[in-house]
Design a protein around this motif. Structure first.
Motif, PDB file in Angstrom:
ATOM      1  N   UNK A 136       0.826  -1.208   0.000  1.00  0.00           N
ATOM      2  CA  UNK A 136       0.000   0.000   0.000  1.00  0.00           C
ATOM      3  C   UNK A 136       0.863   1.262   0.000  1.00  0.00           C
ATOM      4  N   UNK A 137       2.030   1.173   0.634  1.00  0.00           N
ATOM      5  CA  UNK A 137       2.894   2.342   0.814  1.00  0.00           C
ATOM      6  C   UNK A 137       3.244   3.042  -0.505  1.00  0.00           C
ATOM      7  N   UNK A 138       3.630   2.319  -1.576  1.00  0.00           N
ATOM      8  CA  UNK A 138       3.975   3.026  -2.827  1.00  0.00           C
ATOM      9  C   UNK A 138       2.873   3.926  -3.353  1.00  0.00           C
ATOM     10  N   UNK A 139       1.602   3.484  -3.244  1.00  0.00           N
ATOM     11  CA  UNK A 139       0.498   4.309  -3.739  1.00  0.00           C
ATOM     12  C   UNK A 139       0.347   5.587  -2.917  1.00  0.00           C
ATOM     13  N   UNK A 140       0.613   5.497  -1.616  1.00  0.00           N
ATOM     14  CA  UNK A 140       0.507   6.667  -0.749  1.00  0.00           C
ATOM     15  C   UNK A 140       1.617   7.669  -1.052  1.00  0.00           C
ATOM     16  N   UNK A 141       2.834   7.171  -1.166  1.00  0.00           N
ATOM     17  CA  UNK A 141       3.990   8.064  -1.306  1.00  0.00           C
ATOM     18  C   UNK A 141       4.035   8.720  -2.682  1.00  0.00           C
ATOM     19  N   UNK A 142       3.566   8.050  -3.721  1.00  0.00           N
ATOM     20  CA  UNK A 142       3.625   8.606  -5.073  1.00  0.00           C
ATOM     21  C   UNK A 142       2.809   9.888  -5.221  1.00  0.00           C
ATOM     22  N   UNK A 143       1.911  10.147  -4.288  1.00  0.00           N
ATOM     23  CA  UNK A 143       1.152  11.398  -4.326  1.00  0.00           C
ATOM     24  C   UNK A 143       2.069  12.610  -4.164  1.00  0.00           C
ATOM     25  N   UNK A 144       3.173  12.443  -3.430  1.00  0.00           N
ATOM     26  CA  UNK A 144       4.086  13.568  -3.176  1.00  0.00           C
ATOM     27  C   UNK A 144       4.844  14.013  -4.421  1.00  0.00           C
ATOM     28  N   UNK A 145       5.542  13.110  -5.145  1.00  0.00           N
ATOM     29  CA  UNK A 145       6.215  13.587  -6.370  1.00  0.00           C
ATOM     30  C   UNK A 145       5.252  14.118  -7.423  1.00  0.00           C
ATOM     31  N   UNK A 146       4.028  13.575  -7.472  1.00  0.00           N
ATOM     32  CA  UNK A 146       3.036  14.095  -8.421  1.00  0.00           C
ATOM     33  C   UNK A 146       2.659  15.532  -8.046  1.00  0.00           C
ATOM     34  N   UNK A 147       2.399  15.774  -6.759  1.00  0.00           N
ATOM     35  CA  UNK A 147       2.073  17.134  -6.289  1.00  0.00           C
ATOM     36  C   UNK A 147       3.242  18.084  -6.505  1.00  0.00           C
ATOM     37  N   UNK A 148       4.450  17.567  -6.313  1.00  0.00           N
ATOM     38  CA  UNK A 148       5.670  18.363  -6.497  1.00  0.00           C
ATOM     39  C   UNK A 148       5.801  18.841  -7.948  1.00  0.00           C
ATOM     40  N   UNK A 149       5.580  17.940  -8.891  1.00  0.00           N
ATOM     41  CA  UNK A 149       5.689  18.298 -10.312  1.00  0.00           C
ATOM     42  C   UNK A 149       4.641  19.347 -10.679  1.00  0.00           C
ATOM     43  N   UNK A 150       3.414  19.152 -10.216  1.00  0.00           N
ATOM     44  CA  UNK A 150       2.336  20.103 -10.524  1.00  0.00           C
ATOM     45  C   UNK A 150       2.655  21.485  -9.959  1.00  0.00           C
ATOM     46  N   UNK A 151       3.117  21.537  -8.713  1.00  0.00           N
ATOM     47  CA  UNK A 151       3.430  22.827  -8.086  1.00  0.00           C
ATOM     48  C   UNK A 151       4.592  23.517  -8.785  1.00  0.00           C
ATOM     49  N   UNK A 152       5.571  22.741  -9.249  1.00  0.00           N
ATOM     50  CA  UNK A 152       6.699  23.336  -9.970  1.00  0.00           C
ATOM     51  C   UNK A 152       6.268  23.908 -11.308  1.00  0.00           C
ATOM     52  N   UNK A 153       5.336  23.266 -11.975  1.00  0.00           N
ATOM     53  CA  UNK A 153       4.880  23.742 -13.273  1.00  0.00           C
ATOM     54  C   UNK A 153       4.119  25.057 -13.163  1.00  0.00           C
ATOM     55  N   UNK A 154       3.422  25.247 -12.052  1.00  0.00           N
ATOM     56  CA  UNK A 154       2.517  26.401 -11.948  1.00  0.00           C
ATOM     57  C   UNK A 154       3.004  27.516 -11.030  1.00  0.00           C
ATOM     58  N   UNK A 155       3.861  27.213 -10.060  1.00  0.00           N
ATOM     59  CA  UNK A 155       4.189  28.221  -9.041  1.00  0.00           C
ATOM     60  C   UNK A 155       5.673  28.582  -8.951  1.00  0.00           C
ATOM     61  N   UNK A 156       6.563  27.767  -9.519  1.00  0.00           N
ATOM     62  CA  UNK A 156       7.996  28.018  -9.372  1.00  0.00           C
ATOM     63  C   UNK A 156       8.532  28.722 -10.620  1.00  0.00           C
ATOM     64  N   UNK A 157       9.327  29.766 -10.405  1.00  0.00           N
ATOM     65  CA  UNK A 157       9.974  30.476 -11.506  1.00  0.00           C
ATOM     66  C   UNK A 157      11.486  30.301 -11.419  1.00  0.00           C
ATOM     67  N   UNK A 158      12.140  30.451 -12.543  1.00  0.00           N
ATOM     68  CA  UNK A 158      13.597  30.349 -12.569  1.00  0.00           C
ATOM     69  C   UNK A 158      14.203  31.444 -11.700  1.00  0.00           C
ATOM     70  N   UNK A 159      15.370  31.162 -11.109  1.00  0.00           N
ATOM     71  CA  UNK A 159      16.008  32.151 -10.241  1.00  0.00           C
ATOM     72  C   UNK A 159      16.503  33.339 -11.071  1.00  0.00           C
ATOM     73  N   UNK A 160      16.413  34.554 -10.530  1.00  0.00           N
ATOM     74  CA  UNK A 160      16.864  35.734 -11.282  1.00  0.00           C
ATOM     75  C   UNK A 160      18.359  35.685 -11.589  1.00  0.00           C
ATOM     76  N   UNK A 161      19.157  35.099 -10.716  1.00  0.00           N
ATOM     77  CA  UNK A 161      20.601  35.039 -10.961  1.00  0.00           C
ATOM     78  C   UNK A 161      20.921  34.183 -12.183  1.00  0.00           C
ATOM     79  N   UNK A 162      20.231  33.046 -12.327  1.00  0.00           N
ATOM     80  CA  UNK A 162      20.457  32.193 -13.500  1.00  0.00           C
ATOM     81  C   UNK A 162      20.032  32.909 -14.774  1.00  0.00           C
TER      82      UNK A 162
END
Length: 462
Positions: A178-204
């Motif tokens: 059961x554990x893999x199904x529970x934990x996989x929610x985190x990387x999925x949420x991480x990818x979605x949040x990065x696509x919509x809320x994270x911007x490249x750093x100004x220094x780069x």
């Protein structure tokens, strides 16, 4: 009173810091997932070796050491890979990459038919962890203000340790499949949040000559409003000018840049910090904590003790987030290394005398001193490591030198994960603990007399 607190430049909810704080929380979702993968192994190894194993195979001591150390081996590959790609891809794409090898871990865990499945899964998770330990500290150092940079940097380890505790709990109380199904929610949420809320750093973006995008990114992370941007944009112009001048030759780093006096001093500090943080055994103990308690001489339930340690570990890294920018990095490393040396020495003494004496009335002692070891270790040796390792190197070689340092760190991590269960099996718990205590004592003397404080250092400075 509340308004004054919110206006403080050190407050994470200060208007200027809010988007930096939000970004830190979002990118640390993958750190929590990584921590679950680390903590999950400890109770799961005991399950796999029991008569009620959820799998059709068991693991020998040699296979356990390989499965455990695969994370460190993958981390080396991740460090090298991200060191080569980060300056080209930028932080945002690098952050997105991290989620995919980690997700493969849980797919392989679910379908595991032999030890090789677990080894490959842990290896891929190691690639993810090695990458995030390069990308996260650099990215956070580039988007955060100097007054709160240490807090954000130490939140990486805090998030990992929250994940470790969750891994202990999930591994102990949930069914294996059961554990893999529970934990996989985190990387999925991480990818979605990065696509919509994270911007490249100004220094780069400045380094790539994308000045308009860099200005927008700077305004976003500093939460600059249109009616106040004229007074607050001087900082961006200063950053742009400094990076434009230095970046004219930054991509053409020569061997001389690695042999300057500041660089050579930084290598020494990085080498000692890496050696002590890894060979003190703090991170290896997290993976094998249930076995350590089972062999310590205490009759307390090993899995319960392990969960308590997970809570203590979070308290340690949370303490780091509170004190890192107040007390400074050096004092935390001094207190941490001294505390680890003392607590491991006493833990080893208990295990030694438990072999020949009835110490049942002192059953609580191993849990107490291991808790002290993990708490004090996390306020400095692990909690401050990724903050300091970025800050000590000169600007021109920072990315490459940090990556190289983390490669060495990954090699040590692999080595200690590989030999730690073998040492406990061949040497016993007492000698293993005393060896780690001696290394921590060495770190104490180095930090006391030679380490330079990096608190408040500008990331544009050498």
């Amino acid at each position: 009173m509340l308004l004054k607190l919110l206006e403080s430049p050190n407050c994470l909810l200060n208007r200027r810091n809010r988007y930096q704080f939000l970004t830190t929380l979002l990118i640390n979702l993958i750190c929590i997932a990584h921590g679950i993968g680390v903590g999950w192994l400890s109770p799961t190894l005991r399950k796999i070796q029991s008569v009620d194993s959820p799998l059709d195979f068991s693991l020998s001591i040699s296979e356990i050491s390989w499965v455990g150390s695969a994370l460190g081996l993958g981390a080396v590959v991740g460090n090298i890979l991200m060191g080569l790609l980060h300056s080209r891809l930028g932080s945002r794409l690098s952050l997105l990459f991290i989620a995919f090898p980690h997700s493969c871990l849980w797919i392989l865990v679910y379908f595991a038919k032999s030890a090789e499945y677990l080894f490959i899964g842990r290896f891929l998770a190691g690639i993810s962890s090695g990458s995030l330990y390069v990308v996260h500290p650099i990215f956070l150092s580039e988007i955060s203000d100097s007054k709160i940079r240490g807090t954000f940097g130490s939140m990486v380890l805090l998030s990992v340790n929250v994940g470790v505790l969750l891994g202990y709990i999930l591994g102990t109380h949930l069914a294996y499949h059961i554990i893999p199904f529970v934990v996989l929610l985190l990387p999925i949420s991480y990818v979605i949040s990065n696509l919509f809320f994270i911007r490249e750093s100004p220094m780069h973006l400045i380094r790539k000559g994308k000045y308009s995008e860099a200005e927008k990114s700077f305004k976003y992370y500093k939460n600059i409003r249109e009616d106040s941007q004229m007074s607050e944009m001087h900082e961006f112009e200063a950053m742009k000018e400094a990076l434009t001048q230095s970046e004219k030759t930054l991509d053409r780093v020569t061997i001389k840049d690695f042999l300057t006096r500041p660089a050579l001093k930084a290598y020494g500090s990085a080498a000692v910090l890496t050696f002590v943080s890894q060979c003190s055994g703090l991170l290896a103990m997290i993976s094998y904590m249930s076995d350590i308690f089972a062999q310590s001489g205490s009759t307390m339930d090993p899995d319960t003790c392990t969960i308590v340690i997970g809570i203590v570990q979070i308290l340690g890294t949370y303490t780091t987030t509170l004190l890192c920018d107040i007390w400074g990095r050096r004092i935390l490393l001094i207190v941490s290394s001294a505390g680890v040396a003392v607590s491991l020495t006493v833990f080893g003494l208990f295990s030694y005398y438990a072999q020949s004496h009835d110490l049942s009335q002192w059953n609580w002692a191993p849990l107490l001193f291991m808790s002290l070891n993990i708490y004090l270790g996390n306020i400095g040796l692990t909690g401050c490591y990724f903050v300091v390792i970025v800050e000590i190197f000169p600007l021109k070689i920072r990315t490459k030198a940090t990556s190289a340092a983390l490669v060495v760190c990954g090699i040590f991590f692999f080595f200690i994960l590989k030999v730690f269960p073998v040492c406990m099996d061949q040497w016993g718990v007492p000698l293993t603990m005393w060896s780690c205590a001696g290394i921590s004592a060495f770190g104490f003397f180095y930090f006391m007399f030679y380490l330079k404080e990096t608190k408040g250092k500008s990331m544009l400075e050498d």
